[in-house]
Design a protein around this motif. Structure first.
Motif, PDB file in Angstrom:
ATOM      1  N   PRO A 178     -11.893   4.176   8.746  1.00  0.00           N
ATOM      2  CA  PRO A 178     -11.777   3.463   7.463  1.00  0.00           C
ATOM      3  C   PRO A 178     -10.780   2.311   7.565  1.00  0.00           C
ATOM      4  N   THR A 179     -11.107   1.224   6.907  1.00  0.00           N
ATOM      5  CA  THR A 179     -10.235   0.061   6.898  1.00  0.00           C
ATOM      6  C   THR A 179      -9.172   0.248   5.840  1.00  0.00           C
ATOM      7  N   ARG A 180      -7.971  -0.050   6.154  1.00  0.00           N
ATOM      8  CA  ARG A 180      -6.875   0.092   5.204  1.00  0.00           C
ATOM      9  C   ARG A 180      -6.728  -1.213   4.425  1.00  0.00           C
ATOM     10  N   LEU A 181      -6.723  -1.099   3.099  1.00  0.00           N
ATOM     11  CA  LEU A 181      -6.539  -2.255   2.244  1.00  0.00           C
ATOM     12  C   LEU A 181      -5.118  -2.252   1.717  1.00  0.00           C
ATOM     13  N   GLU A 182      -4.491  -3.405   1.766  1.00  0.00           N
ATOM     14  CA  GLU A 182      -3.124  -3.523   1.279  1.00  0.00           C
ATOM     15  C   GLU A 182      -3.098  -4.447   0.073  1.00  0.00           C
ATOM     16  N   LEU A 183      -2.437  -4.019  -0.972  1.00  0.00           N
ATOM     17  CA  LEU A 183      -2.299  -4.808  -2.183  1.00  0.00           C
ATOM     18  C   LEU A 183      -1.021  -5.622  -2.077  1.00  0.00           C
TER      19      LEU A 183
END
Length: 83
Positions: A6-11
């Protein structure tokens, strides 16, 4: 099909600021739209005056349908006998 991790999304702070700006813009547009709709409804009510007809009545007139009024009460259900 190949599976991948899974790709990690950063806010980021920039993303939050952009979201807030877009949300405020949409709220302003919605408020302006509601005011315009209210003004249009008021203008329509003034134009119709006392001869305001429901959508159903307008359609019935357009197609030439003249509904007969329904008799209400118990007498209508049991003929001429009253209880």
């Amino acid at each position: 099909m190949l599976r991948r991790k899974p790709t990690r999304l950063e806010l980021k702070l920039d993303d939050i600021e952009e979201f807030e700006g877009v949300r405020k813009d949409l709220e302003v547009r919605a408020a302006a739209g509601e005011e315009a709709a209210a003004a249009a409804a008021a203008a329509t009510a003034l134009a119709l005056g006392t001869e305001h007809k429901s959508r159903e009545q307008l359609v019935n007139e357009r197609i030439g349908y003249k509904p007969q009024p329904k008799a209400g009460g118990r007498a209508a259900h049991f003929g001429t006998f009253e209880f």
